[in-house]
Design a protein around this motif. Structure first.
Motif, PDB file in Angstrom:
ATOM      1  N   VAL A 193       0.855  -1.179   0.000  1.00 28.65           N
ATOM      2  CA  VAL A 193       0.000   0.000   0.000  1.00 28.65           C
ATOM      3  C   VAL A 193       0.889   1.226   0.000  1.00 28.65           C
ATOM      4  O   VAL A 193       1.636   1.462   0.955  1.00 28.65           O
ATOM      5  N   LEU A 194       0.842   1.981  -1.089  1.00 29.52           N
ATOM      6  CA  LEU A 194       1.735   3.128  -1.253  1.00 29.52           C
ATOM      7  C   LEU A 194       1.148   4.348  -0.566  1.00 29.52           C
ATOM      8  O   LEU A 194      -0.047   4.633  -0.692  1.00 29.52           O
ATOM      9  N   GLU A 195       2.004   5.058   0.166  1.00 28.66           N
ATOM     10  CA  GLU A 195       1.573   6.292   0.824  1.00 28.66           C
ATOM     11  C   GLU A 195       1.550   7.427  -0.207  1.00 28.66           C
ATOM     12  O   GLU A 195       2.249   7.415  -1.198  1.00 28.66           O
ATOM     13  N   ARG A 196       0.744   8.440   0.062  1.00 26.64           N
ATOM     14  CA  ARG A 196       0.727   9.621  -0.785  1.00 26.64           C
ATOM     15  C   ARG A 196       0.496  10.847   0.110  1.00 26.64           C
ATOM     16  O   ARG A 196      -0.126  10.778   1.162  1.00 26.64           O
ATOM     17  N   SER A 197       1.032  11.950  -0.301  1.00 24.34           N
ATOM     18  CA  SER A 197       0.891  13.172   0.490  1.00 24.34           C
ATOM     19  C   SER A 197      -0.329  13.973   0.073  1.00 24.34           C
ATOM     20  O   SER A 197      -0.865  14.756   0.838  1.00 24.34           O
ATOM     21  N   VAL A 198      -0.762  13.791  -1.156  1.00 19.65           N
ATOM     22  CA  VAL A 198      -1.977  14.460  -1.646  1.00 19.65           C
ATOM     23  C   VAL A 198      -2.769  13.434  -2.437  1.00 19.65           C
ATOM     24  O   VAL A 198      -2.254  12.414  -2.876  1.00 19.65           O
ATOM     25  N   GLU A 253      -5.585  11.642  -8.517  1.00 15.38           N
ATOM     26  CA  GLU A 253      -6.715  11.153  -9.302  1.00 15.38           C
ATOM     27  C   GLU A 253      -7.837  10.652  -8.400  1.00 15.38           C
ATOM     28  O   GLU A 253      -8.511   9.663  -8.702  1.00 15.38           O
ATOM     29  N   GLY A 254      -8.033  11.297  -7.260  1.00 14.33           N
ATOM     30  CA  GLY A 254      -9.109  10.901  -6.374  1.00 14.33           C
ATOM     31  C   GLY A 254      -8.824   9.649  -5.578  1.00 14.33           C
ATOM     32  O   GLY A 254      -9.705   9.095  -4.938  1.00 14.33           O
ATOM     33  N   ALA A 255      -7.600   9.179  -5.604  1.00 20.66           N
ATOM     34  CA  ALA A 255      -7.259   7.926  -4.937  1.00 20.66           C
ATOM     35  C   ALA A 255      -6.881   8.178  -3.491  1.00 20.66           C
ATOM     36  O   ALA A 255      -6.093   9.059  -3.188  1.00 20.66           O
ATOM     37  N   ASP A 256      -7.467   7.403  -2.607  1.00 22.30           N
ATOM     38  CA  ASP A 256      -7.043   7.464  -1.217  1.00 22.30           C
ATOM     39  C   ASP A 256      -5.840   6.553  -0.989  1.00 22.30           C
ATOM     40  O   ASP A 256      -4.973   6.842  -0.192  1.00 22.30           O
ATOM     41  N   LEU A 257      -5.823   5.438  -1.685  1.00 20.78           N
ATOM     42  CA  LEU A 257      -4.735   4.476  -1.541  1.00 20.78           C
ATOM     43  C   LEU A 257      -4.310   3.985  -2.922  1.00 20.78           C
ATOM     44  O   LEU A 257      -5.130   3.883  -3.833  1.00 20.78           O
ATOM     45  N   ILE A 258      -3.034   3.676  -3.048  1.00 16.59           N
ATOM     46  CA  ILE A 258      -2.515   3.091  -4.282  1.00 16.59           C
ATOM     47  C   ILE A 258      -1.868   1.767  -3.905  1.00 16.59           C
ATOM     48  O   ILE A 258      -1.074   1.700  -2.961  1.00 16.59           O
ATOM     49  N   GLY A 273      -2.805  -0.430  -8.568  1.00 14.44           N
ATOM     50  CA  GLY A 273      -4.245  -0.331  -8.401  1.00 14.44           C
ATOM     51  C   GLY A 273      -4.595   0.971  -7.707  1.00 14.44           C
ATOM     52  O   GLY A 273      -3.849   1.455  -6.855  1.00 14.44           O
ATOM     53  N   VAL A 274      -5.701   1.549  -8.099  1.00 10.75           N
ATOM     54  CA  VAL A 274      -6.153   2.815  -7.534  1.00 10.75           C
ATOM     55  C   VAL A 274      -7.383   2.527  -6.673  1.00 10.75           C
ATOM     56  O   VAL A 274      -8.376   1.998  -7.170  1.00 10.75           O
ATOM     57  N   VAL A 275      -7.295   2.830  -5.392  1.00  8.01           N
ATOM     58  CA  VAL A 275      -8.366   2.502  -4.456  1.00  8.01           C
ATOM     59  C   VAL A 275      -8.912   3.775  -3.826  1.00  8.01           C
ATOM     60  O   VAL A 275      -8.158   4.554  -3.234  1.00  8.01           O
ATOM     61  N   GLN A 276     -10.207   3.987  -3.958  1.00 12.00           N
ATOM     62  CA  GLN A 276     -10.849   5.090  -3.253  1.00 12.00           C
ATOM     63  C   GLN A 276     -11.696   4.503  -2.131  1.00 12.00           C
ATOM     64  O   GLN A 276     -12.358   3.481  -2.303  1.00 12.00           O
ATOM     65  N   VAL A 277     -11.639   5.147  -0.981  1.00  7.97           N
ATOM     66  CA  VAL A 277     -12.318   4.642   0.209  1.00  7.97           C
ATOM     67  C   VAL A 277     -13.434   5.599   0.596  1.00  7.97           C
ATOM     68  O   VAL A 277     -13.226   6.815   0.663  1.00  7.97           O
ATOM     69  N   LYS A 278     -14.614   5.054   0.856  1.00  6.28           N
ATOM     70  CA  LYS A 278     -15.752   5.846   1.312  1.00  6.28           C
ATOM     71  C   LYS A 278     -16.299   5.236   2.599  1.00  6.28           C
ATOM     72  O   LYS A 278     -16.464   4.014   2.694  1.00  6.28           O
ATOM     73  N   PHE A 279     -16.575   6.089   3.584  1.00  7.22           N
ATOM     74  CA  PHE A 279     -17.139   5.622   4.850  1.00  7.22           C
ATOM     75  C   PHE A 279     -18.608   6.039   4.909  1.00  7.22           C
ATOM     76  O   PHE A 279     -18.953   7.188   4.647  1.00  7.22           O
ATOM     77  N   PHE A 280     -19.456   5.087   5.261  1.00  2.75           N
ATOM     78  CA  PHE A 280     -20.891   5.345   5.355  1.00  2.75           C
ATOM     79  C   PHE A 280     -21.295   5.310   6.825  1.00  2.75           C
ATOM     80  O   PHE A 280     -21.351   4.249   7.443  1.00  2.75           O
ATOM     81  N   GLY A 281     -21.566   6.487   7.370  1.00  2.34           N
ATOM     82  CA  GLY A 281     -21.871   6.586   8.787  1.00  2.34           C
ATOM     83  C   GLY A 281     -23.295   6.206   9.131  1.00  2.34           C
ATOM     84  O   GLY A 281     -23.568   5.775  10.249  1.00  2.34           O
ATOM     85  N   HIS A 282     -24.235   6.385   8.195  1.00  5.06           N
ATOM     86  CA  HIS A 282     -25.624   6.021   8.460  1.00  5.06           C
ATOM     87  C   HIS A 282     -26.316   5.703   7.148  1.00  5.06           C
ATOM     88  O   HIS A 282     -25.757   5.874   6.052  1.00  5.06           O
ATOM     89  N   ALA A 283     -27.564   5.237   7.249  1.00  3.10           N
ATOM     90  CA  ALA A 283     -28.276   4.690   6.090  1.00  3.10           C
ATOM     91  C   ALA A 283     -28.520   5.722   4.996  1.00  3.10           C
ATOM     92  O   ALA A 283     -28.694   5.367   3.830  1.00  3.10           O
TER      93      ALA A 283
END
Length: 428
Positions: free
Chosen positions: A32-37, A40-45, A64-74
């Motif tokens: 999992v590559l770190e990034r400072s900014v 391309e909308g990627a949270d993790l590479i 691989g380009v991974v974007q992460v979304k957290f869903f706090g409620h329905a």
């Protein structure tokens, strides 16, 4: 005093929590590559862990380009930028993944969505003049097929997709053995342009006719070559079935005075039939969100037998290992199971006469089987002591049984699938 955090702080906390859980999910399989900014909308590479190769290698494995979304409620809805999902060729990016995190620490929930699945199934909407895919928790929850039930299988699929990205990327490096057809040239060595009479005729004209014949043949050979290359670089076996049929027609000399030899077993009807059945089964299970559960049940059936046998090996040839498993056909989950050893004569209602090998005679095709199957119970048996398990150096008998894939496991799962969806082999 109201201790509820401000919305901006809550959003930041959720983002950090989602990224931390996603990183923990990925680290078992990927760098999992770190990034400072954000890139391309990627949270993790991510990059597949291939030892001996690095990111700076000219042939480094695809990222691989991974974007992460957290869903706090329905009612939570997120959006993913259209350009993160779709490339310049208007096709979904294979290397893009969306990981959706929800639930609390006691019951964390992960949904894994590929770029292809976003492209095919999620709504594309206009958000302040920008096209984005809408990712709502309500819709996500309805997609059982996207929920991570088995972490290992989910990571396997991500790795397989990145392998495909590598493969597709390498297509441009395929070395074409034949040049493309060029226009027929009148070029001929000057010596043959000297006006010397000969008994054959006009040599320059004859040479051009020869070239035109060669050009026609080359077009045919290039067509054959192109089809062979397509087979080599294709990832879907079913996509090449018709290509091979065309090849056999093209190369078989039908209607021509020449033929190109092909491997006799290039086309196998059994192989393509197996591919069609496999895809049909996967599609049915994935549609209901049961693919991982079905695969997990198969592993459980094997574990039930193998764990029971531990400490009881070696088994004599005249005992039967019988397993009764209660399960749910709704979700393929095991509810309970019972395993026991019975005498062969008692189980099969046979006389106790022994043959020259000390065995109670029973046919070889009766060494294992499913004897009872219903919507909530399956009963099966294995005459384990009759099998010559594969002999691998350094393995004890328990390890050998653990590594042996008895046909009973396949029979059990085929019949369970048929009970829920119908016999997948009925059209064969």
């Amino acid at each position: 005093m109201n201790m509820e955090p401000q919305p901006w702080l809550k959003a930041m906390q959720n983002g950090e929590l989602g990224e931390a859980r996603a990183k923990a999910f990925l680290l078992d399989r990927f760098w999992v590559l770190e990034r400072s900014v954000d890139i391309e909308g990627a949270d993790l590479i991510i990059q597949r862990r291939l030892m001996g190769r690095s990111l700076f290698d000219r042939k480094a494995p695809a990222l691989g380009v991974v974007q992460v979304k957290f869903f706090g409620h329905a009612s939570t809805t997120h959006h993913v930028h259209h350009t993160y999902v779709v490339g310049d060729d208007k096709k979904p990016r294979l290397e893009f993944f969306l990981i959706c995190i929800s639930g609390d620490e006691d019951c964390p929930i992960v949904h894994l969505v590929t770029g292809v699945e976003i492209f095919d199934s999620f709504d594309l909407v206009d958000v302040d003049g920008v096209l984005k895919y809408r990712i709502s928790y309500r819709y996500l929850k309805s997609r059982k097929d996207l929920m991570v039930v088995n972490k290992r299988l989910a990571l396997n699929r991500m790795e397989s997709i990145l392998q495909q990205v590598d493969f597709d990327r390498n297509r441009q490096f395929v070395s074409w053995a034949l040049p493309s057809v060029v226009e027929v040239s009148d070029a001929i060595s000057p010596v043959f342009l000297e006006p010397i009479d000969n008994w054959w005729g006009d040599i320059p004209s004859g040479f051009r006719e020869l070239k035109e014949k060669a050009c026609t043949a080359l077009e045919l050979v290039e067509d054959v070559h192109g089809k062979l290359v397509k087979i080599m670089v294709e990832s879907d076996p079913l996509a090449v079935e018709e290509v091979i049929k065309d090849l056999e027609f093209e190369c078989g000399g039908r209607g021509r005075n020449w033929a190109i030899p092909l491997p006799k077993d290039l086309f196998s009807e059994d192989f393509f039939q197996a591919c069609r059945i496999h895809r049909s089964m996967v599609d049915s299970l994935r549609r209901d969100g049961l693919l991982d559960s079905f695969i997990g049940l198969r592993a459980m059936v094997k574990r039930i037998f193998v764990e029971f046998l531990e400490g009881k090996l070696p088994l004599g040839p005249n005992v039967v290992c019988v397993a009764d498993v209660k399960y749910s056909l709704v979700d393929f989950e095991v509810r309970s199971h019972r395993v026991r050893l019975l005498d062969v004569c008692e189980y099969f209602d046979l006389a106790s006469d022994l043959n020259q090998f000390g065995h109670v005679p029973i046919p070889g095709n009766k060494y294992s089987g499913v004897v009872q199957l219903s919507g909530n119970r399956v009963s099966m048996y294995l005459v384990a002591g009759r099998y010559n398990v594969s002999d691998s150096e350094g393995q004890n008998l328990y390890e050998k049984y653990s590594n042996t894939e008895f046909g009973l496991y396949t029979e059990c799962m085929d019949r369970l699938f048929a009970l829920k969806y119908g016999d997948p082999y009925s059209g064969v």
